[in-house]
Motif scaffolding. Structure first.
Motif, PDB file in Angstrom:
ATOM      1  N   PHE A  58      37.639  54.281  49.597  1.00 42.57           N
ATOM      2  CA  PHE A  58      39.159  53.058  49.350  1.00 42.57           C
ATOM      3  C   PHE A  58      40.204  52.640  48.456  1.00 42.57           C
ATOM      4  CE2 PHE A  58      36.106  51.866  53.135  1.00 42.57           C
ATOM      5  CZ  PHE A  58      36.525  52.129  54.331  1.00 42.57           C
ATOM      6  N   GLY A  59      40.199  54.115  47.440  1.00 42.76           N
ATOM      7  CA  GLY A  59      40.490  54.047  46.221  1.00 42.76           C
ATOM      8  C   GLY A  59      39.998  52.684  45.399  1.00 42.76           C
ATOM      9  N   PRO A  60      41.817  51.901  44.586  1.00 40.09           N
ATOM     10  CA  PRO A  60      41.136  50.854  44.019  1.00 40.09           C
ATOM     11  C   PRO A  60      40.920  49.619  44.683  1.00 40.09           C
ATOM     12  CG  PRO A  60      43.497  51.588  44.379  1.00 40.09           C
ATOM     13  CD  PRO A  60      43.056  52.593  45.274  1.00 40.09           C
ATOM     14  N   LEU A  61      40.618  49.659  45.750  1.00 39.92           N
ATOM     15  CA  LEU A  61      40.113  48.580  46.773  1.00 39.92           C
ATOM     16  C   LEU A  61      38.583  48.805  46.182  1.00 39.92           C
ATOM     17  CD1 LEU A  61      41.700  48.169  49.557  1.00 39.92           C
ATOM     18  CD2 LEU A  61      41.659  46.734  47.485  1.00 39.92           C
ATOM     19  N   GLU A  62      38.004  50.091  46.112  1.00 38.96           N
ATOM     20  CA  GLU A  62      36.087  50.255  45.867  1.00 38.96           C
ATOM     21  C   GLU A  62      35.485  49.684  44.821  1.00 38.96           C
ATOM     22  OE1 GLU A  62      33.747  52.278  48.138  1.00 38.96           O
ATOM     23  OE2 GLU A  62      35.508  52.778  47.991  1.00 38.96           O
ATOM     24  N   ILE A  63      35.648  49.157  43.785  1.00 40.16           N
ATOM     25  CA  ILE A  63      35.233  48.858  43.055  1.00 40.16           C
ATOM     26  C   ILE A  63      35.503  47.592  43.298  1.00 40.16           C
ATOM     27  CG2 ILE A  63      37.251  48.019  41.395  1.00 40.16           C
ATOM     28  CD1 ILE A  63      35.769  47.839  39.255  1.00 40.16           C
ATOM     29  N   LEU A  64      36.524  46.425  44.515  1.00 48.56           N
ATOM     30  CA  LEU A  64      36.397  45.141  44.485  1.00 48.56           C
ATOM     31  C   LEU A  64      35.616  44.952  45.175  1.00 48.56           C
ATOM     32  CD1 LEU A  64      40.118  44.414  44.549  1.00 48.56           C
ATOM     33  CD2 LEU A  64      38.919  44.174  42.668  1.00 48.56           C
ATOM     34  N   LEU A  65      35.081  46.319  46.738  1.00 54.10           N
ATOM     35  CA  LEU A  65      34.781  45.697  47.346  1.00 54.10           C
ATOM     36  C   LEU A  65      33.223  45.985  46.389  1.00 54.10           C
ATOM     37  CD1 LEU A  65      36.229  48.251  50.097  1.00 54.10           C
ATOM     38  CD2 LEU A  65      36.058  45.282  49.583  1.00 54.10           C
ATOM     39  N   SER A  66      32.937  46.481  45.854  1.00 56.26           N
ATOM     40  CA  SER A  66      31.904  46.455  45.475  1.00 56.26           C
ATOM     41  C   SER A  66      31.316  45.123  44.774  1.00 56.26           C
ATOM     42  CB  SER A  66      31.117  48.065  44.734  1.00 56.26           C
ATOM     43  OG  SER A  66      31.471  47.433  43.513  1.00 56.26           O
ATOM     44  N   ASN A  80      50.566  44.285  44.185  1.00 58.20           N
ATOM     45  CA  ASN A  80      50.265  42.671  43.929  1.00 58.20           C
ATOM     46  C   ASN A  80      48.985  42.704  44.938  1.00 58.20           C
ATOM     47  OD1 ASN A  80      52.440  41.630  42.783  1.00 58.20           O
ATOM     48  ND2 ASN A  80      53.570  41.913  44.002  1.00 58.20           N
ATOM     49  N   ILE A  81      47.351  43.035  43.938  1.00 54.73           N
ATOM     50  CA  ILE A  81      46.354  42.965  44.593  1.00 54.73           C
ATOM     51  C   ILE A  81      46.084  41.267  44.190  1.00 54.73           C
ATOM     52  CG2 ILE A  81      44.654  43.247  44.726  1.00 54.73           C
ATOM     53  CD1 ILE A  81      45.129  46.324  44.659  1.00 54.73           C
ATOM     54  N   TYR A  82      45.208  40.660  44.703  1.00 54.25           N
ATOM     55  CA  TYR A  82      44.850  38.808  44.857  1.00 54.25           C
ATOM     56  C   TYR A  82      42.666  39.409  45.383  1.00 54.25           C
ATOM     57  CZ  TYR A  82      49.124  37.330  43.113  1.00 54.25           C
ATOM     58  OH  TYR A  82      50.222  37.430  43.101  1.00 54.25           O
ATOM     59  N   VAL A  83      42.134  38.451  44.838  1.00 50.68           N
ATOM     60  CA  VAL A  83      41.246  38.174  44.891  1.00 50.68           C
ATOM     61  C   VAL A  83      40.660  37.347  45.460  1.00 50.68           C
ATOM     62  CG1 VAL A  83      39.912  40.725  44.097  1.00 50.68           C
ATOM     63  CG2 VAL A  83      40.006  38.444  42.490  1.00 50.68           C
ATOM     64  N   GLU A  84      39.386  36.754  46.253  1.00 48.86           N
ATOM     65  CA  GLU A  84      38.813  34.639  46.281  1.00 48.86           C
ATOM     66  C   GLU A  84      37.670  34.918  45.467  1.00 48.86           C
ATOM     67  OE1 GLU A  84      37.257  32.377  49.473  1.00 48.86           O
ATOM     68  OE2 GLU A  84      39.460  32.965  49.603  1.00 48.86           O
ATOM     69  N   ARG A  85      36.784  34.579  45.060  1.00 51.60           N
ATOM     70  CA  ARG A  85      35.897  34.070  44.255  1.00 51.60           C
ATOM     71  C   ARG A  85      35.559  32.699  44.163  1.00 51.60           C
ATOM     72  NH1 ARG A  85      37.318  38.089  40.274  1.00 51.60           N
ATOM     73  NH2 ARG A  85      36.008  40.067  40.322  1.00 51.60           N
ATOM     74  N   LYS A  86      34.848  31.889  45.031  1.00 52.99           N
ATOM     75  CA  LYS A  86      33.898  31.080  45.180  1.00 52.99           C
ATOM     76  C   LYS A  86      35.706  29.597  45.445  1.00 52.99           C
ATOM     77  CE  LYS A  86      30.378  31.413  42.633  1.00 52.99           C
ATOM     78  NZ  LYS A  86      29.734  31.320  40.810  1.00 52.99           N
ATOM     79  N   GLY A  87      36.470  30.444  46.554  1.00 52.17           N
ATOM     80  CA  GLY A  87      37.690  29.342  46.403  1.00 52.17           C
ATOM     81  C   GLY A  87      38.761  29.237  45.073  1.00 52.17           C
ATOM     82  N   GLN A  88      38.480  30.608  44.414  1.00 51.62           N
ATOM     83  CA  GLN A  88      39.366  30.611  43.488  1.00 51.62           C
ATOM     84  C   GLN A  88      40.188  31.745  43.739  1.00 51.62           C
ATOM     85  OE1 GLN A  88      40.763  27.477  41.554  1.00 51.62           O
ATOM     86  NE2 GLN A  88      39.195  26.825  42.504  1.00 51.62           N
ATOM     87  N   PHE A  96      47.243  49.930  42.992  1.00 54.92           N
ATOM     88  CA  PHE A  96      48.091  51.515  43.326  1.00 54.92           C
ATOM     89  C   PHE A  96      49.796  51.884  42.741  1.00 54.92           C
ATOM     90  CE2 PHE A  96      45.573  49.217  46.932  1.00 54.92           C
ATOM     91  CZ  PHE A  96      45.003  49.627  47.295  1.00 54.92           C
ATOM     92  N   ASP A  97      49.491  52.650  43.106  1.00 51.14           N
ATOM     93  CA  ASP A  97      50.421  54.262  42.864  1.00 51.14           C
ATOM     94  C   ASP A  97      51.677  53.321  42.965  1.00 51.14           C
ATOM     95  OD1 ASP A  97      48.499  55.548  40.510  1.00 51.14           O
ATOM     96  OD2 ASP A  97      48.029  56.653  41.644  1.00 51.14           O
ATOM     97  N   SER A  98      51.580  53.841  44.910  1.00 50.36           N
ATOM     98  CA  SER A  98      52.309  53.294  45.589  1.00 50.36           C
ATOM     99  C   SER A  98      52.558  53.207  47.184  1.00 50.36           C
ATOM    100  CB  SER A  98      53.606  55.128  45.631  1.00 50.36           C
ATOM    101  OG  SER A  98      52.372  55.414  45.857  1.00 50.36           O
ATOM    102  N   ASP A  99      53.539  52.447  47.682  1.00 45.94           N
ATOM    103  CA  ASP A  99      53.328  52.648  48.841  1.00 45.94           C
ATOM    104  C   ASP A  99      52.746  53.705  50.274  1.00 45.94           C
ATOM    105  OD1 ASP A  99      54.732  49.795  49.019  1.00 45.94           O
ATOM    106  OD2 ASP A  99      56.915  50.588  50.060  1.00 45.94           O
ATOM    107  N   GLU A 100      52.931  54.759  49.882  1.00 41.89           N
ATOM    108  CA  GLU A 100      51.903  55.670  49.547  1.00 41.89           C
ATOM    109  C   GLU A 100      50.848  55.896  49.933  1.00 41.89           C
ATOM    110  OE1 GLU A 100      55.317  55.982  48.216  1.00 41.89           O
ATOM    111  OE2 GLU A 100      56.339  56.175  50.143  1.00 41.89           O
TER     112      GLU A 100
END
Length: 166
Positions: A58-66, A80-88, A96-100
């Motif tokens: 899943f591209g750049p998401l792979e590291i976040l999902l693991s 603009n990618i955000y993550v939630e950890r312990k409610g924060q 990502f490189d682009s919308d595509e």
């Protein structure tokens, strides 16, 4: 990466990941040699892993999902990618490189489920192989580019005592 993708047979059998990974590595090494690119071992490994994640995962998401400490991943356009950890909520250090590029990953998420996302059907709910819930919204509904929200589930489900304690 674009050169490698152009040389890679796009009709590969995704179930044979080890074989495909070896083939990608061969192409990767030959392209680096052909282009006379000199990279440190760490840079080479980081670039190779990013390319493999983009092609097989899943591209750049792979590291976040693991990352088990992350409970939610929110993609609001390619940068603009955000993550939630312990409610924060915090901004992730991936993009990502682009919308595509985001759309390629969205297709990789929904295609195995027999779903599709396009202008006539710009909203879709799905599940990842690990059971995580996914919501995707694209243009014309999404104004800032394709959005993906992934709600991950804990490997250790909460028990009754956990809920009482919370």
């Amino acid at each position: 990466q674009n050169k490698l993708l152009a040389e890679l047979d796009q009709n590969f059998d995704a179930s044979r990941k080890d074989e495909i990974r070896r083939h990608i590595e061969e192409l990767f090494n030959s392209i680096l040699a052909e282009e006379s690119m000199v990279l440190s071992r760490a840079e080479r490994e980081r670039l190779f892993n990013a390319i493999v994640s983009d092609i097989l995962g899943f591209g750049p998401l792979e590291i976040l999902l693991s990352d088990d400490s992350i409970s939610e991943v929110m993609v609001n356009g390619p940068k603009n990618i955000y993550v939630e950890r312990k409610g924060q909520l915090t901004r992730a250090n991936v993009s990502f490189d682009s919308d595509e590029h985001v759309m390629r990953i969205i297709d990789r998420i929904v295609a195995p489920l027999g779903r599709r996302v396009d202008e006539s059907s710009p909203l879709v709910d799905a599940r990842l192989p690990d059971g995580s819930r996914v919501n995707v919204v694209i243009r014309p509904i999404a104004l800032c580019g394709p959005t993906i929200t992934i709600r991950k589930f804990s490997k250790d489900p909460l028990g009754v005592q956990d809920l009482i304690r919370f």
